[in-house]
Design an enzyme around this catalytic site. Structure first.
Site, short mmCIF file in Angstrom:
data_model
loop_
_atom_site.label_atom_id
_atom_site.label_comp_id
_atom_site.label_asym_id
_atom_site.label_seq_id
_atom_site.Cartn_x
_atom_site.Cartn_y
_atom_site.Cartn_z
N ASP A 11 -0.20 -4.00 6.13
CA ASP A 11 -0.26 -4.72 4.86
C ASP A 11 1.03 -5.58 4.79
O ASP A 11 2.03 -5.25 5.45
CB ASP A 11 -0.29 -3.68 3.74
CG ASP A 11 -0.12 -4.29 2.38
OD1 ASP A 11 -0.87 -5.20 2.06
OD2 ASP A 11 0.78 -3.85 1.65
N LEU A 12 0.99 -6.65 4.01
CA LEU A 12 2.18 -7.53 3.94
C LEU A 12 3.08 -7.16 2.76
O LEU A 12 4.18 -6.60 2.95
CB LEU A 12 1.71 -8.99 3.82
CG LEU A 12 2.82 -10.03 3.73
CD1 LEU A 12 3.60 -10.15 5.03
CD2 LEU A 12 2.23 -11.40 3.35
N ASP A 13 2.60 -7.45 1.54
CA ASP A 13 3.42 -7.24 0.34
C ASP A 13 3.72 -5.76 0.15
O ASP A 13 2.81 -4.95 0.02
CB ASP A 13 2.68 -7.74 -0.91
CG ASP A 13 2.46 -9.25 -0.89
OD1 ASP A 13 3.28 -9.96 -0.31
OD2 ASP A 13 1.47 -9.69 -1.49
N THR A 19 7.80 -8.72 -1.59
CA THR A 19 7.23 -9.70 -2.52
C THR A 19 6.60 -9.03 -3.75
O THR A 19 6.27 -9.72 -4.71
CB THR A 19 6.13 -10.54 -1.83
OG1 THR A 19 5.41 -9.67 -0.97
CG2 THR A 19 6.71 -11.69 -1.06
N LYS A 48 -1.17 -3.60 -7.26
CA LYS A 48 -0.74 -3.66 -5.87
C LYS A 48 -1.92 -3.63 -4.92
O LYS A 48 -2.79 -2.76 -5.04
CB LYS A 48 0.21 -2.49 -5.56
CG LYS A 48 1.57 -2.66 -6.19
CD LYS A 48 2.53 -1.58 -5.71
CE LYS A 48 3.90 -1.77 -6.34
NZ LYS A 48 4.76 -0.60 -6.08
N SER A 117 -3.70 -8.59 4.80
CA SER A 117 -3.18 -8.76 3.44
C SER A 117 -4.24 -9.35 2.52
O SER A 117 -5.03 -10.20 2.95
CB SER A 117 -1.97 -9.70 3.48
OG SER A 117 -1.60 -10.07 2.17
N ALA A 118 -4.21 -8.92 1.25
CA ALA A 118 -5.11 -9.50 0.25
C ALA A 118 -4.64 -10.87 -0.20
O ALA A 118 -5.37 -11.61 -0.86
CB ALA A 118 -5.19 -8.56 -0.96
N LYS A 148 -9.61 -5.21 -1.35
CA LYS A 148 -9.32 -3.79 -1.15
C LYS A 148 -9.67 -3.09 -2.48
O LYS A 148 -9.39 -3.68 -3.52
CB LYS A 148 -7.84 -3.59 -0.83
CG LYS A 148 -7.35 -4.29 0.44
CD LYS A 148 -5.82 -4.20 0.56
CE LYS A 148 -5.30 -5.02 1.72
NZ LYS A 148 -3.84 -5.03 1.83
N GLU A 172 0.20 0.94 4.63
CA GLU A 172 -0.12 0.43 3.28
C GLU A 172 0.77 1.02 2.20
O GLU A 172 1.11 2.20 2.25
CB GLU A 172 -1.56 0.84 2.93
CG GLU A 172 -2.57 -0.26 3.01
CD GLU A 172 -2.43 -1.38 1.98
OE1 GLU A 172 -1.64 -1.23 1.01
OE2 GLU A 172 -3.09 -2.39 2.14
N ASP A 173 1.12 0.21 1.20
CA ASP A 173 1.89 0.71 0.05
C ASP A 173 1.02 0.90 -1.19
O ASP A 173 1.50 1.39 -2.21
CB ASP A 173 3.04 -0.24 -0.30
CG ASP A 173 2.54 -1.55 -0.88
OD1 ASP A 173 1.54 -2.10 -0.35
OD2 ASP A 173 3.13 -2.03 -1.86
P1 B16 Z 1 -2.14 -13.62 -4.05
P2 B16 Z 1 -1.01 -7.23 0.11
C1 B16 Z 1 -1.53 -8.32 -2.27
O1 B16 Z 1 -0.94 -8.39 -1.01
C2 B16 Z 1 -0.54 -7.85 -3.32
O2 B16 Z 1 -0.15 -6.51 -3.08
C3 B16 Z 1 -1.20 -7.92 -4.69
O3 B16 Z 1 -0.29 -7.51 -5.68
C4 B16 Z 1 -1.66 -9.36 -4.93
O4 B16 Z 1 -2.31 -9.49 -6.18
C5 B16 Z 1 -2.62 -9.76 -3.81
O5 B16 Z 1 -1.97 -9.64 -2.57
C6 B16 Z 1 -3.14 -11.17 -3.96
O6 B16 Z 1 -2.08 -12.05 -3.76
O7 B16 Z 1 -2.21 -13.82 -5.52
O8 B16 Z 1 -0.85 -14.10 -3.42
O9 B16 Z 1 -3.35 -14.16 -3.33
O10 B16 Z 1 -0.27 -6.06 -0.46
O11 B16 Z 1 -2.49 -6.97 0.38
O12 B16 Z 1 -0.31 -7.88 1.29
MG MG Z 2 0.85 -4.15 -0.36
#
Ligand code: B16
Ligand code: MG
Length: 218
Positions: A11-13, A19, A48, A117-118, A148, A172-173
């Site tokens: 996972d990224l964030d 972030t 998240k 990542s989402a 997710k 994953e966090d």
């Molecule tokens: P965006 P991850 C997710 O990234 C974040 O954890 C989540 O808080 C955020 O709403 C989602 O990406 C969408 O991000 O608005 O930048 O498209 O944890 O899956 O890397």
């Molecule tokens: Mg994350």
């Protein structure tokens, strides 16, 4: 007996980069400005790993409102523009402790690496932090349709690595991400605190506390 891991899916964030705090600040600002709501770090846990539209739906539910589609989209865009302003200021220092070293160690041990990542802002975050060369594949919110805890983003990453799901390990966090990994038939390493997360194979406070030997022994 479980098969030896061959693919590491990150996972990224909140796992590789810090972030999550910027998403929080942007949602907090929107909640205060539009709904006069005090958006707390506890509220933020539900956001998240969840994609932007799903986050907007949770926020509307918290505020007890149903918005017309036009305003819904405009608010999501507003939040995203604030988030992008933060991300544009990011530097390679915002890669989380141990992340670069752990991914490099995985590659050195012959394991394949991917991001799942989402986020639709994944490319910008990778550009600002300079970590893209550490990954064989990147799957983000621009290439999948289901949020997710649906396993789509993880299964797509495994497919792109050319590996079956049962030899992939997800890092994953977010609870939504751990649930997605399990739904895709993958083992997982939770990054965070045991009181916040459940349904993982291993847990650690950050990638600085995980070793390749531990993963190989999973
Ligand atoms: P965006 P991850 C997710 O990234 C974040 O954890 C989540 O808080 C955020 O709403 C989602 O990406 C969408 O991000 O608005 O930048 O498209 O944890 O899956 O890397
Ligand atoms: Mg994350």
């Amino acid at each position: 007996m479980s098969k030896q891991p061959q693919g590491m899916i990150f996972d990224l964030d909140g796992v590789l980069v810090d972030t999550a705090k910027y998403h929080y600040l942007a949602w907090r600002r929107l909640a205060a400005e539009r709904f006069d709501l005090d958006f707390t770090p506890e509220d933020n846990e539900q956001f998240k790993g969840v994609n932007r539209v799903a986050c907007m739906n949770i926020l509307c539910k918290m505020a007890g409102v149903t918005l017309p589609a036009e305003e819904f989209d405009a608010l999501a865009t507003k939040k995203n523009n604030w988030y992008i302003e933060y991300v544009k200021q990011m530097t390679p220092d915002e890669v989380l402790p141990g992340a670069r070293e752990f991914v490099q160690a995985c590659r050195g041990a012959g394991l394949k690496t991917a991001i799942a990542s989402a986020s639709k802002n994944c490319a910008l975050v990778l550009e600002r932090t300079g970590i893209a060369p550490l990954f064989d594949e990147v799957v983000d919110g621009t290439s999948v349709t289901r949020a997710k805890p649906d396993p789509e983003v993880f299964v797509t990453a495994a497919n792109r690595l050319g590996l079956p799901c049962d030899v992939c390990v997800v890092f994953e966090d977010a609870q939504a991400g751990l649930d997605g990994a399990a739904a895709g038939g993958m083992r997982s390493v939770a990054i965070g605190k045991p009181e916040d997360l459940t349904g993982y194979t291993l847990i650690a406070p950050s990638l600085a506390q995980v070793s390749v030997e531990q993963i190989k022994a999973m």
